[in-house]
Each structure stands twice: as C-alpha cells, then as structure tokens.
Scaffold this motif. Structure first.
Motif, PDB file in Angstrom:
ATOM      1  N   VAL A 278       1.213  -1.182   0.453  1.00  0.00           N
ATOM      2  CA  VAL A 278      -0.350  -0.091  -0.237  1.00  0.00           C
ATOM      3  C   VAL A 278       0.861   1.027   0.129  1.00  0.00           C
ATOM      4  O   VAL A 278       2.026   1.307   0.547  1.00  0.00           O
ATOM      5  CB  VAL A 278      -1.029  -0.126   1.386  1.00  0.00           C
ATOM      6  CG1 VAL A 278      -1.216   1.640   1.204  1.00  0.00           C
ATOM      7  CG2 VAL A 278      -1.993  -0.946   0.472  1.00  0.00           C
ATOM      8  N   THR A 279       0.886   2.403  -0.898  1.00  0.00           N
ATOM      9  CA  THR A 279       1.057   3.535  -0.857  1.00  0.00           C
ATOM     10  C   THR A 279       0.436   4.867  -0.592  1.00  0.00           C
ATOM     11  O   THR A 279      -0.466   5.122  -0.852  1.00  0.00           O
ATOM     12  CB  THR A 279       1.750   3.577  -2.429  1.00  0.00           C
ATOM     13  OG1 THR A 279       0.466   3.736  -2.976  1.00  0.00           O
ATOM     14  CG2 THR A 279       3.063   2.832  -2.704  1.00  0.00           C
ATOM     15  N   THR A 280       1.066   5.313   0.339  1.00  0.00           N
ATOM     16  CA  THR A 280       0.435   6.559   0.639  1.00  0.00           C
ATOM     17  C   THR A 280       0.942   7.633  -0.135  1.00  0.00           C
ATOM     18  O   THR A 280       2.626   8.104  -0.360  1.00  0.00           O
ATOM     19  CB  THR A 280       0.696   6.874   2.013  1.00  0.00           C
ATOM     20  OG1 THR A 280      -0.926   6.089   3.173  1.00  0.00           O
ATOM     21  CG2 THR A 280      -0.161   8.647   2.286  1.00  0.00           C
ATOM     22  N   VAL A 281       0.251   8.841  -1.441  1.00  0.00           N
ATOM     23  CA  VAL A 281       1.157   9.195  -2.715  1.00  0.00           C
ATOM     24  C   VAL A 281       1.112  10.915  -1.906  1.00  0.00           C
ATOM     25  O   VAL A 281       0.433  11.258  -1.997  1.00  0.00           O
ATOM     26  CB  VAL A 281       0.527   8.888  -3.572  1.00  0.00           C
ATOM     27  CG1 VAL A 281       1.121  10.189  -4.584  1.00  0.00           C
ATOM     28  CG2 VAL A 281       0.763   7.100  -4.057  1.00  0.00           C
ATOM     29  N   GLU A 282       2.154  10.934  -2.001  1.00  0.00           N
ATOM     30  CA  GLU A 282       3.065  12.479  -1.052  1.00  0.00           C
ATOM     31  C   GLU A 282       1.758  13.241  -0.905  1.00  0.00           C
ATOM     32  O   GLU A 282       0.533  13.996  -1.489  1.00  0.00           O
ATOM     33  CB  GLU A 282       2.862  12.712  -3.431  1.00  0.00           C
ATOM     34  CG  GLU A 282       4.155  12.412  -4.118  1.00  0.00           C
ATOM     35  CD  GLU A 282       5.717  12.650  -3.078  1.00  0.00           C
ATOM     36  OE1 GLU A 282       5.294  13.722  -2.018  1.00  0.00           O
ATOM     37  OE2 GLU A 282       6.260  12.386  -4.030  1.00  0.00           O
ATOM     38  N   ILE A 283       1.541  13.427   0.483  1.00  0.00           N
ATOM     39  CA  ILE A 283       0.764  13.749   1.251  1.00  0.00           C
ATOM     40  C   ILE A 283       0.905  15.575   1.512  1.00  0.00           C
ATOM     41  O   ILE A 283       2.102  16.099   1.400  1.00  0.00           O
ATOM     42  CB  ILE A 283       1.048  13.326   2.806  1.00  0.00           C
ATOM     43  CG1 ILE A 283       2.472  14.163   3.226  1.00  0.00           C
ATOM     44  CG2 ILE A 283       0.868  11.764   3.504  1.00  0.00           C
ATOM     45  CD1 ILE A 283       2.911  13.568   4.585  1.00  0.00           C
TER      46      ILE A 283
END
Length: 569
Positions: A278-283
C-alpha cells in the motif's frame, strides 16, 4: 480497476496477485514414472459475505495421463459445499479434486475444468501450491521457475481485509525501548520514503528491499500489508518549512528517474508478488494547490510556483502511473483532512485537482485504489458530543469559533463525504478511504464526557469537543494528543482501514532551527512560543517544546501519546 468481486487466479509457484502461470513438475516416482507437469488457473468467479464460487482449469504439460488428482490446501477456513466435473473431497484445509470417468484422460497440452461452491469467513485467501497426481507444480527440472504474469485487474477490493500489518523493526525497537512502549511496539506503521537515499537505506538504516524482505518473513502463510509513504515531490510541502524536501521546484525529471522509477522497479520484483503493498502518495501536495495559492490569505509564493509549473500534478500522476502498473500495489492518494478541505471553497476544487493528477503523465483513475485523510494529523475521528446539524441558542454549530463555517466536525464524516465527491468527479465507485488514527485519540483527563454548556454555541462546542487543539489548523507535535484507534480493517462504510501512517513518536518538525542535510527547514508552527498566522487564525501553535527534526525520534511526544491514548492502553 478495482472490481468489488475481483477475478482472482493462482498457480503453483506464484503468489495470489498473479493471474495465471505455468509450472513444470519433476518426474513422478513409482511404476508409472511418467514426467508430470501442469498449469493451473484458479479463479473466484463470484464472492459474497459468506461464500464464493470458484472455477479451476488444469492443463497437462507433461506426459499423457489416464486420470488425474489435483490437490491443494486452503490458507483460511474455506469449506467446499458442492462441486461439479470432479469428485471433490476435503479434510481439514486439504482438498482433493479427482477426475471423473469422462474427463480423466489428458494428453500433453489438453485441459480439464471443474468448479465448486464454498463457504468462508474473514479473508478468502487463495491457495498457492497445487499438486498434480502427488507432484507439486513448483519446479521445472530444465530451467528456472516462470515469473507471475502481471494483472493489475486482480487486486482485492480491500487490501487490509484478512491481512496482517507489517511491523517496522526500526520503529518497533524505538517504541519498545520506551517505558511502557512494549504495549504498542508490535503495531503496524508505515515506512516513509522521504528522500532518494531512503530507497537504499540511510546510513545503517533499512532500505526499501530490506523492509520488503522483512515483510516476507513476517507474512508467513497468510496475507500481509506493508505500507510506504511516497514523499519526495519537487518543491515538497510548499506551505510548511519543517517538511521541505531535497528536490527543488523544477527537478521533476530527477523525481521520476531517481526516485519513482527505482521504487517501482523494486516493487515489481516477482519476489515480492505475494505482498500487498500500500502506498500513501505525496501527502499535503495537491491540497496545497487549492488552499495556499491564488491570492488567498494563506497563499505562499512557493505554492504559487508549484501550481504554475504543474510539477505537483505531474509528479503525482507519474507516481500513480508507474506504481499502479505493479499488480500488487495499492495506491492511496493523500486527501488532507476535514480541518483543511472541509469548507465549501476547498471541498469540490480539491476533488477536481485530484482527478487532474490521476489522469496526468499516463495515469488513469484505475491507478487509484483509494484516498487517505488525516495523514500525520490530529483531527478527531468522531466528535461524540455534537454534530454539524446541532443548533444552540438559535445558532448553528457552524457559527462557532472552532467549526468556523466548516461543513464537517470530524474526520470520519469528512472521509465518507469526500469519497462520495471523488466518485462524482470520475473515480471508481468502489474506491476506499483510509484514516490515519495514529495520534487523534485525545484521551486522558482533558477528554470531555458530555456536551458543553448550552449557554452559547461556543460554550457548547468548547466544552464538548474531543479534539483539544487550540485551533484545527495546528499540526506540529501537538500538546495533549494521544494515540487513536488501533489499525483495523473495514471499520465503517467506505473506510478500508484505520491505519497508523505517521509512526507515533516521530517528530513533525524541530521546535527551533537545527542545521541538517535533509532539506528540512524551521517552521514556526513547531515553536511553542509562536503566536500563529492566518492559517490558524493567529493562535498559539500548541506545539511541544524541545522537538527534533521531522522524522526523528521524540521520546517526550511518544510518552504523551501513550498517556493520552483513546482507547486507553
């Protein structure tokens, strides 16, 4: 795309994320020592809450056989209830599917198909090892095993469902070393890839492959989710100096070739195909383009530059495109939080710019599995003692100083509403939301036990609000914060999981200027003596003193988070 009932397939040597694969067996022992070989395609054709229908095709790639017996073991509690075109028997988790009189003869290259209905609960994990007539389809005596075929359409609907979460050994060691820290040291937290060097590992620290290798060890025979924060855009975080990055505003090519491309290549290694990544993309990036540009009181010259050059949109699009090509990667784009995007002027435009980014640089909306809110923030998950529909003394709670005309009072209501808005602008109707609950518990003695006094709308809100920050715009190392809900899958409608993306105990930013080679500046919002700016209505920052650089271990914060945890430890 992410169909609610994904078309899943497995073969003998591959992980559950692949569609089909061929595996050659070694020669059988015994009197009928014919060379056996097979290709197995296992598909879940239909799935509901308590059961599923599967179709299996076995192709003989070895010598001809007069009868066949295909065996496998379920990884979960699946139980076959009815089958067809094979004699199916089950003992415990083991299943045997034997040929019938009319389909037993298989010449080289020919196939037979059968199917069954089964029950299950929890995770319907796919079988990964098959045997044809007693010989495992997992070795080719003449060459290497075949890699899995990539098929992004085979992603599960919710990667967190039925899966363990990866425990970062480095964070876990820091937590366990704190008095009382062993109580949460085995929680799953995200790994932040906040600069190019983090891919290989900074100093003696673990790199990306180190974490993925460790994740394989932790996985065992079940499913495992490992979470990474993709966080290194050009001109990163144009409105908060504490989290500025290493790349200048124009270095989009370096971002692509030296950061995203190497990450995508490592993710795509077949060795890691059995992991749910799972990636969290560019907060913070895309929300900044809406709220901190264009002459608004909160605008900054740096954000205006990033909006003009388009490199936030291009960078996010490129990341989604490249990472979305890996079949076991699940991209979740950062969507701010309710105290940032909940106002009418921000809500719709933010969804629009996320759609713009999701269709830039070759990306499509199918590269987005969902969105995440409250990343590294403190917004209360649920305000228990008031709603946005309440009125006091003839005034709506929206008129209170705290709510300040926002349409949302807590994170879960915002996340669910924003999901609906995102679908309306063109995202898949099955997208799921994540909420970072690592530091939004707000427990301890300051936690209210009921509504505030109804003297005025302000006394009502001030006395009853769970979120005890001075202002909803305060974001750095907040005093009084506590651990929130523990990571869990599918806790509410439209919510894929509560997650701990910001590892508790890692600083948001230094409370005073600290020279460093990481590009991280000194932001006054991390200074406890700071009296504020237009983003927090010129209130005190509410930050803890003596904080180190962002991402560094902050023992005092960790202790405060444990003390104020809700649910309590």
């Amino acid at each position: 795309m992410r169909p609610r009932t994904a078309l899943l397939a497995a073969a003998a040597l591959i992980a559950a994320s692949a569609s089909t694969a061929t595996a050659m067996t070694a020669p059988e022992r015994g009197a009928a020592a014919a060379a056996a070989g097979c290709k197995v395609e296992y598909k879940v054709q239909n799935q509901w809450d308590s059961g599923f229908t599967a179709a299996v095709t076995v192709t003989n790639t070895g010598d001809a056989v007069n009868s066949w017996d295909l065996t496998w073991s379920f990884a979960g509690n699946q139980k076959v209830s009815q089958g067809w075109n094979a004699e199916i028997a089950q003992s415990g988790s083991g299943v045997s599917a034997k040929s019938l009189s009319y389909n037993g003869s298989l010449s080289t290259g020919s196939s037979a198909s059968f199917g069954f209905n089964a029950s299950y609960s929890g995770s319907n994990a796919l079988p990964t090892v098959f045997k044809l007539n007693g010989v495992a389809c997992n070795a080719d005596p003449g060459g290497p095993t075949d890699p899995p075929d990539p098929d992004p359409g085979d992603r599960v609907d919710n990667p967190y469902a039925g899966a363990k979460g990866y425990v970062n050994p480095e964070w876990s060691a820091n937590a366990a070393a704190e008095p009382g820290g062993s109580r949460i040291a085995n929680q799953s937290t995200a790994v932040w890839l906040d600069r190019i060097a983090a891919i290989e590992g900074v100093g003696t620290g673990m790199g990306l492959r180190d974490h993925l290798d460790e994740a394989l060890k932790q996985k065992g025979s079940g499913e495992l989710v490992v979470q990474f924060v993709i966080y290194n855009l050009p001109g990163r975080d144009c409105s908060a100096l504490a989290s500025n990055g290493e790349l200048g505003p124009t270095e989009i090519d370096k971002y692509k070739t030296q950061y995203i491309d190497p990450i995508a290549a490592i993710f795509a290694d077949p060795k890691y195909a059995s992991l749910r990544i799972v990636t969290t993309v560019e907060i913070d990036s895309l929300p900044n383009l809406v709220t901190n540009t264009g002459g608004r009181p909160t605008a900054t010259p740096q954000c205006d530059v990033m909006k003009a050059n388009g490199n936030y949109v291009k960078g996010v699009g490129y990341a989604l495109n490249k990472l979305g090509d890996v079949s076991n990667v699940y991209n979740y784009v950062d969507a701010g939080h309710h105290g940032w995007l909940g106002w009418d002027d921000n809500f719709g435009p933010s969804a629009d710019i996320m759609k713009q980014a999701a269709t830039a640089e070759g990306a499509t909306v199918s590269d987005v599995h969902g969105f995440i809110t409250n990343t590294a923030n403190y917004s209360a998950l649920k305000e228990e003692y008031f709603t946005i529909n309440d009125t006091v003394a003839g005034k709506s709670v929206r008129e209170s100083k705290w709510v300040d005309w926002n349409r949302y009072v807590d994170e879960q209501s915002f996340a669910q509403a924003f999901r609906t808005k995102l679908v309306s602008v063109g995202f898949d109707s099955n997208i799921g939301m994540l909420i970072d609950t690592s530091r939004n518990g707000w427990g301890g003695t300051a936690r209210p036990t009921g509504p505030g006094a109804s003297t005025s709308v302000d006394t009502y809100i001030e006395g009853g609000r769970i979120d005890r920050r001075i202002h909803v715009g305060n974001w750095c190392n907040q005093s009084g914060a506590g651990l929130g809900e523990r990571p869990q899958a599918a806790p509410a409608a439209g919510i894929d999981a509560y997650v701990w993306v910001k590892p508790p105990g890692e600083s948001d930013g230094a409370s005073k200027e600290i020279p460093n080679n990481e590009g991280k500046g000194f932001d006054r919002m991390c200074d406890p003596t700071y009296t504020g700016n237009p983003r927090n209505n010129n209130n005190m920052s509410g930050a803890l003193p003596d904080a180190p650089l962002s991402g560094k271990w902050f023992s005092a914060q960790f202790q405060e988070l444990m003390k104020n945890a809700h649910p309590a430890l």
